[in-house]
Design a protein around this motif. Structure first.
Motif, PDB file in Angstrom:
ATOM      1  N   ASP A  40       0.810  -1.213   0.000  1.00 13.08           N
ATOM      2  CA  ASP A  40       0.000   0.000   0.000  1.00 13.08           C
ATOM      3  C   ASP A  40       0.848   1.270   0.000  1.00 13.08           C
ATOM      4  N   LEU A  41       2.175   1.132   0.107  1.00 14.95           N
ATOM      5  CA  LEU A  41       3.043   2.297   0.060  1.00 14.95           C
ATOM      6  C   LEU A  41       3.141   2.807  -1.371  1.00 14.95           C
ATOM      7  N   THR A  42       3.254   4.118  -1.503  1.00 13.51           N
ATOM      8  CA  THR A  42       3.486   4.676  -2.835  1.00 13.51           C
ATOM      9  C   THR A  42       4.954   4.470  -3.194  1.00 13.51           C
ATOM     10  N   SER A  43       5.256   4.578  -4.464  1.00 17.39           N
ATOM     11  CA  SER A  43       6.652   4.477  -4.901  1.00 17.39           C
ATOM     12  C   SER A  43       7.486   5.565  -4.242  1.00 17.39           C
ATOM     13  N   ARG A  44       6.906   6.726  -4.091  1.00 16.91           N
ATOM     14  CA  ARG A  44       7.615   7.841  -3.460  1.00 16.91           C
ATOM     15  C   ARG A  44       7.964   7.512  -2.008  1.00 16.91           C
ATOM     16  N   GLU A  45       7.016   6.935  -1.269  1.00 16.96           N
ATOM     17  CA  GLU A  45       7.283   6.580   0.123  1.00 16.96           C
ATOM     18  C   GLU A  45       8.367   5.508   0.218  1.00 16.96           C
ATOM     19  N   ALA A  46       8.235   4.473  -0.591  1.00 16.17           N
ATOM     20  CA  ALA A  46       9.217   3.390  -0.565  1.00 16.17           C
ATOM     21  C   ALA A  46      10.597   3.912  -0.962  1.00 16.17           C
ATOM     22  N   GLY A  47      10.648   4.747  -1.973  1.00 19.63           N
ATOM     23  CA  GLY A  47      11.916   5.311  -2.415  1.00 19.63           C
ATOM     24  C   GLY A  47      12.538   6.228  -1.393  1.00 19.63           C
ATOM     25  N   SER A  48      11.700   6.943  -0.660  1.00 18.55           N
ATOM     26  CA  SER A  48      12.237   7.849   0.357  1.00 18.55           C
ATOM     27  C   SER A  48      12.895   7.075   1.490  1.00 18.55           C
ATOM     28  N   ILE A  49      12.386   5.903   1.799  1.00 12.72           N
ATOM     29  CA  ILE A  49      13.003   5.066   2.835  1.00 12.72           C
ATOM     30  C   ILE A  49      14.390   4.623   2.366  1.00 12.72           C
ATOM     31  N   GLY A  50      14.455   4.070   1.171  1.00 11.44           N
ATOM     32  CA  GLY A  50      15.733   3.613   0.642  1.00 11.44           C
ATOM     33  C   GLY A  50      16.733   4.742   0.486  1.00 11.44           C
ATOM     34  N   GLY A  51      16.274   5.868  -0.009  1.00 12.82           N
ATOM     35  CA  GLY A  51      17.157   7.021  -0.184  1.00 12.82           C
ATOM     36  C   GLY A  51      17.721   7.513   1.127  1.00 12.82           C
ATOM     37  N   GLU A  52      16.884   7.580   2.139  1.00  9.86           N
ATOM     38  CA  GLU A  52      17.342   8.040   3.453  1.00  9.86           C
ATOM     39  C   GLU A  52      18.295   7.028   4.080  1.00  9.86           C
ATOM     40  N   VAL A  54      20.396   5.142   2.457  1.00 10.31           N
ATOM     41  CA  VAL A  54      21.679   5.348   1.777  1.00 10.31           C
ATOM     42  C   VAL A  54      22.358   6.610   2.302  1.00 10.31           C
ATOM     43  N   ARG A  55      21.613   7.707   2.447  1.00  9.85           N
ATOM     44  CA  ARG A  55      22.195   8.947   2.963  1.00  9.85           C
ATOM     45  C   ARG A  55      22.820   8.728   4.337  1.00  9.85           C
ATOM     46  N   GLN A  56      22.097   8.029   5.209  1.00  6.22           N
ATOM     47  CA  GLN A  56      22.615   7.799   6.553  1.00  6.22           C
ATOM     48  C   GLN A  56      23.841   6.887   6.546  1.00  6.22           C
ATOM     49  N   MET A  57      23.841   5.869   5.669  1.00  6.33           N
ATOM     50  CA  MET A  57      25.007   4.980   5.597  1.00  6.33           C
ATOM     51  C   MET A  57      26.224   5.724   5.067  1.00  6.33           C
ATOM     52  N   ILE A  58      26.033   6.593   4.071  1.00  5.19           N
ATOM     53  CA  ILE A  58      27.146   7.372   3.530  1.00  5.19           C
ATOM     54  C   ILE A  58      27.681   8.324   4.594  1.00  5.19           C
ATOM     55  N   LYS A  59      26.778   8.984   5.294  1.00  2.00           N
ATOM     56  CA  LYS A  59      27.187   9.918   6.347  1.00  2.00           C
ATOM     57  C   LYS A  59      28.009   9.196   7.416  1.00  2.00           C
ATOM     58  N   LYS A  60      27.551   8.022   7.829  1.00  2.00           N
ATOM     59  CA  LYS A  60      28.261   7.262   8.851  1.00  2.00           C
ATOM     60  C   LYS A  60      29.651   6.858   8.358  1.00  2.00           C
TER      61      LYS A  60
END
Length: 66
Positions: A40-52, A54-60
Motif C-alpha cells: 500500500d506504500l506509494t513508490s515515493r514513500e518506498a523510495g524515500s526510505i531507501g534514499g534516506e 543510503v544517505r545515513q550509511m554514507i554519512k556514517k
C-alpha cells in the motif's frame, strides 16, 4: 558463483539489522512501514526510505573516515 539477485544479503546476520534500520528510518521520516506486506506504500514513500537509508550509511562512513 553468480547470482542475479542483487538484494541477496552476503551476511545472513545482516538481514535483521537492515530490517531494523529500515523500520527506524521509516519511522524517522514519517512513513508507516509495517512488518510483512507493504504494497500500500506509494513508490515515493518506498523510495524515500531507501534514499534516506543510503544517505545515513554514507554519512556514517564519511564520519568514520575523518
Amino acid at each position: 558463483m553468480s547470482s542475479n539477485n542483487s538484494s541477496r544479503m552476503e551476511v545472513p546476520q545482516a538481514k535483521d539489522a537492515m530490517n531494523r534500520f529500515k523500520m527506524e528510518v521509516a519511522s524517522e521520516i514519517g512513513v508507516n512501514l509495517k512488518d510483512g506486506y507493504n504494497g500500500d506504500l506509494t513508490s515515493r514513500e518506498a523510495g524515500s526510505i531507501g534514499g534516506e537509508m543510503v544517505r545515513q550509511m554514507i554519512k556514517k562512513q564519511e564520519e568514520s573516515m575523518k
